[in-house]
Design a protein around this motif. Structure first.
Motif, PDB file in Angstrom:
ATOM      1  N   GLN A  83       0.853  -1.184   0.000  1.00 45.73           N
ATOM      2  CA  GLN A  83       0.000   0.000   0.000  1.00 45.73           C
ATOM      3  C   GLN A  83       0.893   1.240   0.000  1.00 45.73           C
ATOM      4  O   GLN A  83       1.266   1.775   1.034  1.00 45.73           O
ATOM      5  CB  GLN A  83      -0.916   0.011   1.224  1.00 45.73           C
ATOM      6  CG  GLN A  83      -1.911   1.154   1.253  1.00 45.73           C
ATOM      7  CD  GLN A  83      -3.018   0.966   0.237  1.00 45.73           C
ATOM      8  OE1 GLN A  83      -3.616  -0.098   0.160  1.00 45.73           O
ATOM      9  NE2 GLN A  83      -3.285   1.986  -0.549  1.00 45.73           N
TER      10      GLN A  83
ATOM     11  N   HIS B  49     -12.409 -12.340  13.514  1.00 43.18           N
ATOM     12  CA  HIS B  49     -11.647 -11.732  12.418  1.00 43.18           C
ATOM     13  C   HIS B  49     -10.441 -12.597  12.080  1.00 43.18           C
ATOM     14  O   HIS B  49      -9.727 -13.080  12.963  1.00 43.18           O
ATOM     15  CB  HIS B  49     -11.183 -10.318  12.799  1.00 43.18           C
ATOM     16  CG  HIS B  49     -12.318  -9.356  13.003  1.00 43.18           C
ATOM     17  ND1 HIS B  49     -13.105  -8.895  11.965  1.00 43.18           N
ATOM     18  CD2 HIS B  49     -12.805  -8.779  14.122  1.00 43.18           C
ATOM     19  CE1 HIS B  49     -14.022  -8.065  12.444  1.00 43.18           C
ATOM     20  NE2 HIS B  49     -13.859  -7.974  13.747  1.00 43.18           N
TER      21      HIS B  49
ATOM     22  N   GLU C 204     -12.545   6.075   3.568  1.00 38.56           N
ATOM     23  CA  GLU C 204     -12.966   4.843   4.229  1.00 38.56           C
ATOM     24  C   GLU C 204     -12.478   4.875   5.675  1.00 38.56           C
ATOM     25  O   GLU C 204     -11.375   5.351   5.955  1.00 38.56           O
ATOM     26  CB  GLU C 204     -12.396   3.620   3.512  1.00 38.56           C
ATOM     27  CG  GLU C 204     -12.855   2.296   4.104  1.00 38.56           C
ATOM     28  CD  GLU C 204     -12.262   1.093   3.381  1.00 38.56           C
ATOM     29  OE1 GLU C 204     -12.449  -0.042   3.879  1.00 38.56           O
ATOM     30  OE2 GLU C 204     -11.606   1.295   2.339  1.00 38.56           O
TER      31      GLU C 204
ATOM     32  N   SER D  89      -7.876 -11.456  10.381  1.00 43.28           N
ATOM     33  CA  SER D  89      -6.676 -10.629  10.263  1.00 43.28           C
ATOM     34  C   SER D  89      -5.727 -10.933  11.409  1.00 43.28           C
ATOM     35  O   SER D  89      -6.156 -11.303  12.510  1.00 43.28           O
ATOM     36  CB  SER D  89      -7.057  -9.149  10.265  1.00 43.28           C
ATOM     37  OG  SER D  89      -7.793  -8.824  11.432  1.00 43.28           O
TER      38      SER D  89
ATOM     39  N   ASP E 283      -5.451  -5.061   7.383  1.00 45.52           N
ATOM     40  CA  ASP E 283      -6.753  -4.909   8.040  1.00 45.52           C
ATOM     41  C   ASP E 283      -6.665  -5.324   9.506  1.00 45.52           C
ATOM     42  O   ASP E 283      -7.475  -6.115  10.026  1.00 45.52           O
ATOM     43  CB  ASP E 283      -7.829  -5.739   7.320  1.00 45.52           C
ATOM     44  CG  ASP E 283      -9.240  -5.348   7.742  1.00 45.52           C
ATOM     45  OD1 ASP E 283      -9.405  -4.253   8.325  1.00 45.52           O
ATOM     46  OD2 ASP E 283     -10.169  -6.152   7.518  1.00 45.52           O
TER      47      ASP E 283
ATOM     48  N   LYS F 175      -7.127  -5.377  13.356  1.00 47.74           N
ATOM     49  CA  LYS F 175      -8.233  -4.975  14.219  1.00 47.74           C
ATOM     50  C   LYS F 175      -7.786  -4.702  15.647  1.00 47.74           C
ATOM     51  O   LYS F 175      -8.376  -3.871  16.340  1.00 47.74           O
ATOM     52  CB  LYS F 175      -9.303  -6.070  14.242  1.00 47.74           C
ATOM     53  CG  LYS F 175      -9.925  -6.359  12.881  1.00 47.74           C
ATOM     54  CD  LYS F 175     -10.635  -5.145  12.320  1.00 47.74           C
ATOM     55  CE  LYS F 175     -11.290  -5.461  10.990  1.00 47.74           C
ATOM     56  NZ  LYS F 175     -11.933  -4.251  10.374  1.00 47.74           N
TER      57      LYS F 175
ATOM     58  N   VAL G 275      -9.966   0.257  15.161  1.00 45.42           N
ATOM     59  CA  VAL G 275      -8.815  -0.470  15.697  1.00 45.42           C
ATOM     60  C   VAL G 275      -8.821  -0.294  17.211  1.00 45.42           C
ATOM     61  O   VAL G 275      -9.059   0.811  17.713  1.00 45.42           O
ATOM     62  CB  VAL G 275      -7.484   0.037  15.113  1.00 45.42           C
ATOM     63  CG1 VAL G 275      -6.309  -0.710  15.736  1.00 45.42           C
ATOM     64  CG2 VAL G 275      -7.465  -0.125  13.603  1.00 45.42           C
TER      65      VAL G 275
ATOM     66  N   TRP H 218      -3.323  -0.815   7.666  1.00 47.55           N
ATOM     67  CA  TRP H 218      -4.398  -0.730   6.679  1.00 47.55           C
ATOM     68  C   TRP H 218      -4.336  -1.888   5.690  1.00 47.55           C
ATOM     69  O   TRP H 218      -5.369  -2.465   5.328  1.00 47.55           O
ATOM     70  CB  TRP H 218      -4.317   0.605   5.945  1.00 47.55           C
ATOM     71  CG  TRP H 218      -5.520   0.886   5.116  1.00 47.55           C
ATOM     72  CD1 TRP H 218      -5.705   0.577   3.793  1.00 47.55           C
ATOM     73  CD2 TRP H 218      -6.729   1.508   5.544  1.00 47.55           C
ATOM     74  NE1 TRP H 218      -6.945   0.975   3.370  1.00 47.55           N
ATOM     75  CE2 TRP H 218      -7.596   1.564   4.425  1.00 47.55           C
ATOM     76  CE3 TRP H 218      -7.175   2.045   6.749  1.00 47.55           C
ATOM     77  CZ2 TRP H 218      -8.873   2.117   4.490  1.00 47.55           C
ATOM     78  CZ3 TRP H 218      -8.429   2.613   6.810  1.00 47.55           C
ATOM     79  CH2 TRP H 218      -9.266   2.635   5.695  1.00 47.55           C
ATOM     80  N   GLN H 219      -3.153  -2.217   5.242  1.00 48.04           N
ATOM     81  CA  GLN H 219      -2.987  -3.294   4.265  1.00 48.04           C
ATOM     82  C   GLN H 219      -3.439  -4.640   4.819  1.00 48.04           C
ATOM     83  O   GLN H 219      -4.118  -5.410   4.126  1.00 48.04           O
ATOM     84  CB  GLN H 219      -1.522  -3.373   3.834  1.00 48.04           C
ATOM     85  CG  GLN H 219      -1.195  -4.543   2.921  1.00 48.04           C
ATOM     86  CD  GLN H 219       0.287  -4.611   2.602  1.00 48.04           C
ATOM     87  OE1 GLN H 219       0.954  -3.587   2.470  1.00 48.04           O
ATOM     88  NE2 GLN H 219       0.816  -5.822   2.464  1.00 48.04           N
TER      89      GLN H 219
ATOM     90  N   ARG I  50     -12.074   2.664   9.415  1.00 44.26           N
ATOM     91  CA  ARG I  50     -12.043   1.371  10.089  1.00 44.26           C
ATOM     92  C   ARG I  50     -11.778   1.585  11.580  1.00 44.26           C
ATOM     93  O   ARG I  50     -11.238   2.618  11.978  1.00 44.26           O
ATOM     94  CB  ARG I  50     -10.953   0.474   9.494  1.00 44.26           C
ATOM     95  CG  ARG I  50     -11.138   0.152   8.019  1.00 44.26           C
ATOM     96  CD  ARG I  50      -9.954  -0.655   7.498  1.00 44.26           C
ATOM     97  NE  ARG I  50     -10.050  -0.889   6.053  1.00 44.26           N
ATOM     98  CZ  ARG I  50      -9.101  -1.485   5.337  1.00 44.26           C
ATOM     99  NH1 ARG I  50      -7.984  -1.935   5.939  1.00 44.26           N
ATOM    100  NH2 ARG I  50      -9.256  -1.650   4.040  1.00 44.26           N
TER     101      ARG I  50
END
Length: 476
Positions: A70, A214, A176, A216, A116, A118, A180, A113-114, A178
């Motif tokens: 990214q 999740h 966008e 991730s 994802d 959490k 965390v 971000w890449q 998200r």
């Protein structure tokens, strides 16, 4: 689960000296396996990436490093000092990372971000022993923080306990947003271990709850991303072995840590940290073998429901039934005083037994009653009569007070100045003095028979004085 008692017994009977020897074996075998597997760190050692490493001897292996894809206008390099670590199922379960530096803050959020991410577990403070260990990469509660194209906002900060700070963050990038969650363990000294294992195990339980289903990876970092980070990854890995029932009779903490070291250099960095894993695993096994109610009920359907209680049925005060209503612990039972029986004929009660009110009517002793008494209860006063204590000036004439009794003073207006003149007209010399005059030995007799050494009369200071005449003249 049947293997746990024998494994627990083996861990408890282990000689501490053997743990130290085992850690030395761990270090030597790590070097041998590194050569056998051909693990390299060439990318992290490149000239353009040297400044991105917090410690020059802790570089991620090329075979399992996180490769950034990214890119942003601020940073397009694919390097960050972070490593993928496999979980029990063989997939990427953890990311072990160093604490970000100033030049790598944008790369840090690029990685989050890449992948994802959490949940983040931070096992260090920003400053430890007077040295910077990690840059602040989150936002304060007052205002958002921008790291390149990423905007970080705080949704709240709480203290799970004195050792753990929980921060709810939102990350915005290219319209966008998200969420965390960051858990910061603030009571873990560098190159050392916490004073107890319960805090770390409780932290991991909270982290797993936030991670949920999740897929991730869990991001774990300290300062270098190897010592404290390795301990957290090892303990969570062993917990997954227990939960998935994949623990075997040849279970070995040495094998677990050795496997970690093949993915992240120097994972579990010190002998004390290695010993801490043994202590924490013993506690983990004991909690499973002797579960508390928190572990017994894994879902709400298994929780024990409270027993139904019979509601209280009010009874008439004239009811002849002697059955008491069913009470439970929710209500407090108040025993009302028994009604006084009338005195036998021919007996005259004493005044102490039947006090007389001011209206001339007699009232029964224990005259308190409650608001749930029947209507035929006594109408005596609810509250007791409290007699005021005697005031100091109401002493009998025969008693001699030890201290003077304050008397009201007279005020006389003389021009613009107040003078407080005592009622007993002291001498001019005494009236003109502004401070307390300690009496001589002969004056003690006028104060009290005992002569305890206090002056009976303390002249009061004068009131405000007029300014000098020179101050009132106008300057021309």
């Amino acid at each position: 689960m049947e293997l746990l008692p024998s494994l627990l017994s083996a861990l408890k009977t282990r000689d501490p000296r053997s743990v130290e020897q085992e850690f030395n074996v761990l270090r030597s075998e790590s070097l041998q396996l590194k050569k056998q597997l051909g693990l390299t760190s060439e990318v992290g050692a490149q000239k353009e990436n040297i400044k991105k490493n917090r410690y020059k001897d802790i570089l991620p292996y090329d075979q399992c490093r996180v490769v950034l894809s990214q890119s942003t206008t601020e940073s397009s390099s694919d390097y960050i000092n972070a490593s993928f670590i496999r979980g029990v199922t063989g997939d990427c379960r953890y990311v072990a990372c160093q604490g970000p530096l100033g030049p790598t803050l944008v790369d840090f959020w690029r990685m989050i971000w890449q992948l994802d991410i959490k949940v983040i577990v931070m096992a260090c403070r920003e400053i430890e022993m007077g040295k910077k260990k990690c840059e602040c990469y989150w936002a304060s509660a007052q205002r958002p923080a921008a790291f390149g194209p990423f905007t970080i906002s705080s949704q709240g900060e709480t203290h799970m306990n004195p050792d753990v700070v929980v921060r709810a963050l939102t990350v915005s990038f290219q319209q966008e947003t998200r969420s965390v969650v960051q858990y910061q363990f603030v009571s873990w000294p560098d190159h050392d271990v916490p004073y107890e294992t319960d805090g770390v195990l409780d932290l991991l339980r909270k982290v797993r709850g936030s991670q949920g289903p999740h897929s991730s990876p869990l991001l774990v970092h300290c300062s270098a991303g190897c010592g404290r980070t390795g301990v957290i990854c090892a303990l969570d890995y062993i917990n997954d072995l227990l939960v998935s029932k994949k623990i075997t009779a040849d279970f070995s903490i040495l094998k677990v840590v050795l496997d970690l070291r093949m993915q992240r250099p120097s994972a579990v960095q010190t002998k004390d940290q290695y010993q801490f894993i043994f202590t924490a695993v013993i506690s983990m096994f004991e909690q499973l073998l002797q579960p508390s109610p928190h572990h017994l009920y894994c879902n709400s359907s298994e929780l024990k429901r409270p027993e139904k209680t019979t509601p209280i049925t009010p009874t008439s005060p004239h009811s002849s039934s002697t059955q008491r209503p069913v009470m439970n612990d929710t209500y407090a039972v108040v025993n009302k005083p028994k009604k006084s029986h009338p005195p036998p004929s021919g007996h005259t009660p004493t005044p102490a037994a039947t006090p007389t009110s001011s209206s001339g009517s007699r009232s029964l002793p224990f005259s308190h009653h409650y608001d749930n008494e029947p209507s035929g209860a006594s109408a005596a006063p609810i509250y007791s009569t409290v007699k005021p204590k005697l005031k100091p000036h109401s002493l009998p004439p025969s008693a001699t007070p030890i201290y003077d009794i304050a008397k009201p003073s007279r005020q006389s207006w003389e021009g613009r100045e107040y003078h407080l003149t005592p009622a007993d007209s002291p001498s001019p010399a005494e009236a003109d003095h502004d401070y307390e005059i300690f009496s001589s030995a002969g004056a003690a007799s006028s104060c009290s028979p005992a002569g305890i050494g206090f002056n009976c009369r303390v002249p009061k200071p004068k009131g405000p004085r007029s300014p000098p005449a020179q101050w009132s003249r106008l300057e021309r």
